[in-house]
Design an enzyme around this catalytic site. Structure first.
Site, PDB file in Angstrom:
ATOM      1  N   GLU A   1      63.133  29.351   1.044  1.00 53.34           N
ATOM      2  CA  GLU A   1      61.765  29.097  -0.618  1.00 53.34           C
ATOM      3  C   GLU A   1      61.596  27.388   0.098  1.00 53.34           C
ATOM      4  O   GLU A   1      60.223  27.306  -0.794  1.00 53.34           O
ATOM      5  CB  GLU A   1      63.375  29.456  -1.059  1.00 53.34           C
ATOM      6  CG  GLU A   1      63.569  31.378  -0.989  1.00 53.34           C
ATOM      7  CD  GLU A   1      63.946  31.589  -1.835  1.00 53.34           C
ATOM      8  OE1 GLU A   1      63.696  32.445  -2.864  1.00 53.34           O
ATOM      9  OE2 GLU A   1      65.166  30.711  -1.712  1.00 53.34           O
ATOM     10  N   TYR A  36      49.491  27.018 -27.772  1.00 53.80           N
ATOM     11  CA  TYR A  36      50.453  27.842 -26.827  1.00 53.80           C
ATOM     12  C   TYR A  36      49.694  27.588 -25.201  1.00 53.80           C
ATOM     13  O   TYR A  36      50.148  27.428 -24.226  1.00 53.80           O
ATOM     14  CB  TYR A  36      50.488  29.287 -26.427  1.00 53.80           C
ATOM     15  CG  TYR A  36      49.058  29.558 -26.559  1.00 53.80           C
ATOM     16  CD1 TYR A  36      47.575  30.069 -26.533  1.00 53.80           C
ATOM     17  CD2 TYR A  36      48.790  30.006 -28.278  1.00 53.80           C
ATOM     18  CE1 TYR A  36      46.415  30.533 -26.941  1.00 53.80           C
ATOM     19  CE2 TYR A  36      47.512  31.167 -29.060  1.00 53.80           C
ATOM     20  CZ  TYR A  36      46.405  31.531 -27.848  1.00 53.80           C
ATOM     21  OH  TYR A  36      45.007  32.119 -28.164  1.00 53.80           O
ATOM     22  N   LEU A  64      66.796  30.516 -10.218  1.00 55.92           N
ATOM     23  CA  LEU A  64      65.852  30.217 -11.544  1.00 55.92           C
ATOM     24  C   LEU A  64      66.506  30.070 -12.455  1.00 55.92           C
ATOM     25  O   LEU A  64      65.687  30.558 -13.774  1.00 55.92           O
ATOM     26  CB  LEU A  64      65.647  32.132 -11.049  1.00 55.92           C
ATOM     27  CG  LEU A  64      64.692  32.588 -10.084  1.00 55.92           C
ATOM     28  CD1 LEU A  64      64.435  33.629  -9.991  1.00 55.92           C
ATOM     29  CD2 LEU A  64      63.577  32.144 -10.057  1.00 55.92           C
ATOM     30  N   GLU A  65      67.715  30.284 -12.807  1.00 56.24           N
ATOM     31  CA  GLU A  65      68.870  30.199 -13.864  1.00 56.24           C
ATOM     32  C   GLU A  65      68.127  29.013 -14.335  1.00 56.24           C
ATOM     33  O   GLU A  65      67.900  28.297 -15.768  1.00 56.24           O
ATOM     34  CB  GLU A  65      70.030  30.151 -13.749  1.00 56.24           C
ATOM     35  CG  GLU A  65      70.239  31.914 -14.018  1.00 56.24           C
ATOM     36  CD  GLU A  65      70.174  32.428 -12.206  1.00 56.24           C
ATOM     37  OE1 GLU A  65      70.686  33.601 -12.050  1.00 56.24           O
ATOM     38  OE2 GLU A  65      69.501  31.927 -11.396  1.00 56.24           O
ATOM     39  N   LYS A  92      60.486  36.745  -9.622  1.00 48.91           N
ATOM     40  CA  LYS A  92      60.459  35.962  -7.593  1.00 48.91           C
ATOM     41  C   LYS A  92      59.522  37.446  -7.337  1.00 48.91           C
ATOM     42  O   LYS A  92      60.580  38.992  -7.339  1.00 48.91           O
ATOM     43  CB  LYS A  92      61.309  36.262  -6.995  1.00 48.91           C
ATOM     44  CG  LYS A  92      62.155  34.446  -7.275  1.00 48.91           C
ATOM     45  CD  LYS A  92      62.933  34.200  -6.223  1.00 48.91           C
ATOM     46  CE  LYS A  92      63.442  32.617  -6.127  1.00 48.91           C
ATOM     47  NZ  LYS A  92      64.574  32.505  -5.128  1.00 48.91           N
TER      48      LYS A  92
END
Length: 121
Positions: A22, A54, A73-74, A100
């Site tokens: 990755e 935004y 990811l956390e 993902k």
């Protein structure tokens, strides 16, 4: 209060992940952000200063997702939520979902990911 601003389906290429493949090859990450914000004043005034822009939130998310690679990811989600909550005092709560769609995991699925919700204190 149920007002929200959302940015759905943002896509960024990054090298995040716990596996070396990755980090070397990279992949596309899909990010959704939902902000709990009182939009009543903006609805009355029609003025962007009374809401959360935004476009600016997108740039904040992009800088994190396309920045330095991390393992989890956390960790990315925490960084995004913390950045938004610290930059925008109108935001009462930030929800971040990172997916993902093609991780290096055998099997058939639409994606894997995480979702966190953080209050702005």
């Amino acid at each position: 209060m149920q007002d929200t601003i959302f940015l759905k389906g943002m896509r960024f290429y990054g090298y995040h992940g716990a596996l070396s493949a990755e980090n070397e090859i990279g992949q596309i990450f899909k990010v959704d952000v939902t902000l709990k914000v009182d939009l009543a004043e903006a609805g009355r005034t029609d003025n962007v200063i009374d809401t959360v822009h935004y476009g600016e939130v997108f740039e904040e998310v992009k800088s994190i997702m396309e920045g330095k690679a991390v393992n989890l990811l956390e960790h990315l989600a925490e960084r995004i939520a913390n950045r938004i909550n610290s930059q925008y005092n109108r935001v009462m709560e930030t929800k971040v979902r990172i997916t993902k769609e093609n991780p290096p995991i055998p099997g058939h699925y639409d994606g894997v990911g995480i979702e966190i919700v953080r209050e702005n204190k």
